[in-house]
Write a protein that holds these residues in place. Sequence first.
Motif, PDB file in Angstrom:
ATOM      1  N   SER A 172     -27.446  -5.393  13.047  1.00 46.29           N
ATOM      2  CA  SER A 172     -27.533  -3.846  13.195  1.00 46.29           C
ATOM      3  C   SER A 172     -27.067  -3.703  11.653  1.00 46.29           C
TER       4      SER A 172
ATOM      5  N   LYS B 289     -32.634   2.437  21.134  1.00 47.04           N
ATOM      6  CA  LYS B 289     -33.473   3.216  20.208  1.00 47.04           C
ATOM      7  C   LYS B 289     -34.138   2.361  19.295  1.00 47.04           C
TER       8      LYS B 289
ATOM      9  N   TYR C  12     -20.499  -1.443  19.427  1.00 43.39           N
ATOM     10  CA  TYR C  12     -22.082  -0.861  19.640  1.00 43.39           C
ATOM     11  C   TYR C  12     -22.073   0.447  19.046  1.00 43.39           C
TER      12      TYR C  12
ATOM     13  N   GLU D 120     -24.193   2.326  16.313  1.00 40.98           N
ATOM     14  CA  GLU D 120     -25.183   3.180  16.675  1.00 40.98           C
ATOM     15  C   GLU D 120     -25.205   4.465  15.823  1.00 40.98           C
TER      16      GLU D 120
ATOM     17  N   HIS E  59     -33.073  -1.365  17.723  1.00 43.73           N
ATOM     18  CA  HIS E  59     -31.722  -1.686  17.420  1.00 43.73           C
ATOM     19  C   HIS E  59     -30.994  -1.797  18.769  1.00 43.73           C
TER      20      HIS E  59
END
Length: 385
Positions: free
Chosen positions: A92, A64, A30, A34, A114
Amino acid sequence: MPISIIFSFFLMITPTSAHATDLNYFKNTYEESEQDFDRIFKQIKQKNPKSDVLEFQYSQGTIKSYLIPAATPENLLIMISGTHGVEGFTGSAVQRNLLAQLPELKKTSVLMIHGFNLYGFKNKRRVNEHNIDLNRNFIIDRKGFTSDDQAYTGLNSFLNPNEAPSLNLFSRPLFVLRSVANIAQHSMESLRRSILQGQYSVPQGIFYGGAQIEPQAGLIEAVIAEFIGKKYQKIFIVDLHTGYGERGRLHLMSGKSTDANSIELLKIFEKSEIDFADAKNFYAVQGELLHYFINRLKIRSAFNTSGVTFEYGTLDSQKTFGSIESLRRMILENQNFHFPADSKTSTDIQNMFVEMFYPSDPSWRSEVLRQSDEKMKKVFHYLEN
Ligand SMILES: [Zn+2]
């Protein structure tokens, strides 16, 4: 073998449908996903300084949401990744791939949410920190809601064994035999429906929808208040998922073919491209995020809002043996979470589970991007005209 030969061999097997570098969008954690999101967003903000981020904080960290406004905003695209945690790796990648090559948009703003299920994304689970499937949690009318879980609870010992799992030689054939016996007794269609529609009776079980709405409901309200207000005319939502359907194919999933939303989808896509919930081998879901979000937007303002679920197939789960294998991996992962096996078995189960929702095969990944681009062109055409 000389290096140049090895290199040209790799060039030969590299899929040609997407640039090899595009596969860099597919990250392993993750955190990497990000960081890459922030990197791309920074570049966008330099060109479009009105771009903005909303940070939603809750017990698992910060989710976010990124807004890239159009020059004269009239319409809005909302794209959500990670509603089912582990599926966020692909979602993503699709979001970043789209952002990095965003076309000039005259009147369409873009909003990217997201990692909607941040816990599941971080921990490679499909469910959230409460074992809740967020795409079964968003019941529009909780007070008047009852779920018929009878068929599910009848299968509870099969679906949710309360002991540590094992992966010995017999475990897979035994599971297949038990599944076939259940299919013979209940029929494939009714089994699929009773398991996949979501259940509200077994909190440790698979496809548990939860007894109350999860904190992400607050994120939806915050996003609406901060970024949407009453600014837009047409809004289109894409919720990104993986795991169901034909391997390597992007399924556009909708409700029943007669729903208002489905009729709107027919303006954007061709009929043959959409998998309606009332079609054979497809199913309707209770507490779906997409419909809840559309409903909230309709209540807040008279937007013309519609949306679709992008579902990238991985295991041919629309077929009998594919669906048995999908179910097996779902059960094993959940069983192992609640009743952990030895570390070797746990790792094997985790890997099988991740591979189901996030295939490592580069040609699968490259097809995901290619087919997303193809469908998103139609969505932008709808929003820009
Ligand atoms: Zn999903």
